[in-house]
Motif scaffolding. Structure first.
Motif, PDB file in Angstrom:
ATOM      1  N   ILE A   1      59.125  53.917  20.673  1.00  0.00           N
ATOM      2  CA  ILE A   1      57.880  54.325  21.310  1.00  0.00           C
ATOM      3  C   ILE A   1      57.691  53.635  22.644  1.00  0.00           C
ATOM      4  O   ILE A   1      57.655  52.420  22.729  1.00  0.00           O
ATOM      5  N   GLY A   2      57.551  54.426  23.698  1.00  0.00           N
ATOM      6  CA  GLY A   2      57.122  53.928  24.982  1.00  0.00           C
ATOM      7  C   GLY A   2      58.116  53.053  25.709  1.00  0.00           C
ATOM      8  O   GLY A   2      59.309  53.022  25.420  1.00  0.00           O
ATOM      9  N   SER A   3      57.566  52.353  26.670  1.00  0.00           N
ATOM     10  CA  SER A   3      58.363  51.528  27.582  1.00  0.00           C
ATOM     11  C   SER A   3      58.213  50.049  27.248  1.00  0.00           C
ATOM     12  O   SER A   3      57.120  49.592  26.910  1.00  0.00           O
TER      13      SER A   3
ATOM     14  N   LYS B   1      56.915  45.916  19.461  1.00  0.00           N
ATOM     15  CA  LYS B   1      56.695  47.349  19.547  1.00  0.00           C
ATOM     16  C   LYS B   1      57.757  48.087  18.737  1.00  0.00           C
ATOM     17  O   LYS B   1      58.878  47.632  18.596  1.00  0.00           O
TER      18      LYS B   1
ATOM     19  N   TYR C   1      62.150  45.946  15.499  1.00  0.00           N
ATOM     20  CA  TYR C   1      61.200  46.062  16.594  1.00  0.00           C
ATOM     21  C   TYR C   1      61.809  45.556  17.903  1.00  0.00           C
ATOM     22  O   TYR C   1      62.593  44.610  17.916  1.00  0.00           O
TER      23      TYR C   1
ATOM     24  N   VAL D   1      55.405  48.201  29.358  1.00  0.00           N
ATOM     25  CA  VAL D   1      53.994  48.578  29.277  1.00  0.00           C
ATOM     26  C   VAL D   1      53.344  47.911  28.072  1.00  0.00           C
ATOM     27  O   VAL D   1      53.690  48.199  26.924  1.00  0.00           O
ATOM     28  N   GLN D   2      52.390  47.034  28.316  1.00  0.00           N
ATOM     29  CA  GLN D   2      51.807  46.284  27.205  1.00  0.00           C
ATOM     30  C   GLN D   2      51.065  47.170  26.226  1.00  0.00           C
ATOM     31  O   GLN D   2      51.018  46.855  25.028  1.00  0.00           O
ATOM     32  N   ALA D   3      50.528  48.283  26.686  1.00  0.00           N
ATOM     33  CA  ALA D   3      49.813  49.181  25.778  1.00  0.00           C
ATOM     34  C   ALA D   3      50.731  49.800  24.728  1.00  0.00           C
ATOM     35  O   ALA D   3      50.248  50.319  23.714  1.00  0.00           O
ATOM     36  N   HIS D   4      52.033  49.741  24.948  1.00  0.00           N
ATOM     37  CA  HIS D   4      52.990  50.325  24.005  1.00  0.00           C
ATOM     38  C   HIS D   4      53.399  49.333  22.915  1.00  0.00           C
ATOM     39  O   HIS D   4      54.179  49.686  22.051  1.00  0.00           O
ATOM     40  N   TYR D   5      52.865  48.135  22.973  1.00  0.00           N
ATOM     41  CA  TYR D   5      53.152  47.131  21.955  1.00  0.00           C
ATOM     42  C   TYR D   5      52.043  47.141  20.910  1.00  0.00           C
ATOM     43  O   TYR D   5      50.861  47.101  21.247  1.00  0.00           O
ATOM     44  N   ALA D   6      52.448  47.174  19.652  1.00  0.00           N
ATOM     45  CA  ALA D   6      51.472  47.283  18.569  1.00  0.00           C
ATOM     46  C   ALA D   6      50.953  45.937  18.089  1.00  0.00           C
ATOM     47  O   ALA D   6      49.840  45.845  17.572  1.00  0.00           O
TER      48      ALA D   6
END
Length: 125
Positions: free
Chosen positions: A103-105, A99, A32, A108-113
């Motif tokens: 996936i993603g940047s 993350k 990760y 960007v916190q929304a890209h962290y699972a």
């Protein structure tokens, strides 16, 4: 599932140092990308630093470059944030996040699972 637990926060005087740790459990996070975010009172949560799975690429917010260092120990499933030359503006709750690397940047916190509960850092002037 991955559980993340931060530790190492506390009260420190301006100019001092703290080392935050983020211990992962449930599954290995060695593949990760791991990041640190922070949220100050009355402000939105913001990106601080991130490190790729291998540890050889790191990312920093401009306001911490040269002062903070992110590292990881995959054998111990742990990520660290060494914070030096702390300023009162660094006062915040610091969160560890993970993350899936493809996936993603990292910014960007929304890209962290996965997210930890946070640890409070208070820097007095």
């Amino acid at each position: 599932q991955v559980q993340l637990v931060e530790s190492g926060g506390g009260l420190v005087q301006a100019g001092g140092s703290l080392r935050l740790s983020c211990a992962a459990s449930g599954r290995t996070v060695s593949s990760y990308t791991m990041g640190w975010f922070r949220q100050a009172p009355g402000k939105e949560r913001e990106f601080v630093a991130a490190i790729v799975w291998s540890g050889d690429i790191t990312y920093y917010a401009d306001f911490v470059k040269g002062r903070f260092t992110i590292t990881r120990d995959n054998a111990k499933n742990t990520v660290f944030l060494q914070m030096n030359s702390l300023k009162p503006d660094d006062t915040a709750v610091y969160y560890c996040a993970g993350k899936i690397r493809s996936i993603g940047s990292v910014y960007v916190q929304a890209h962290y699972a996965y997210w930890g509960q946070g640890t409070q850092v208070t820097v007095s002037s």
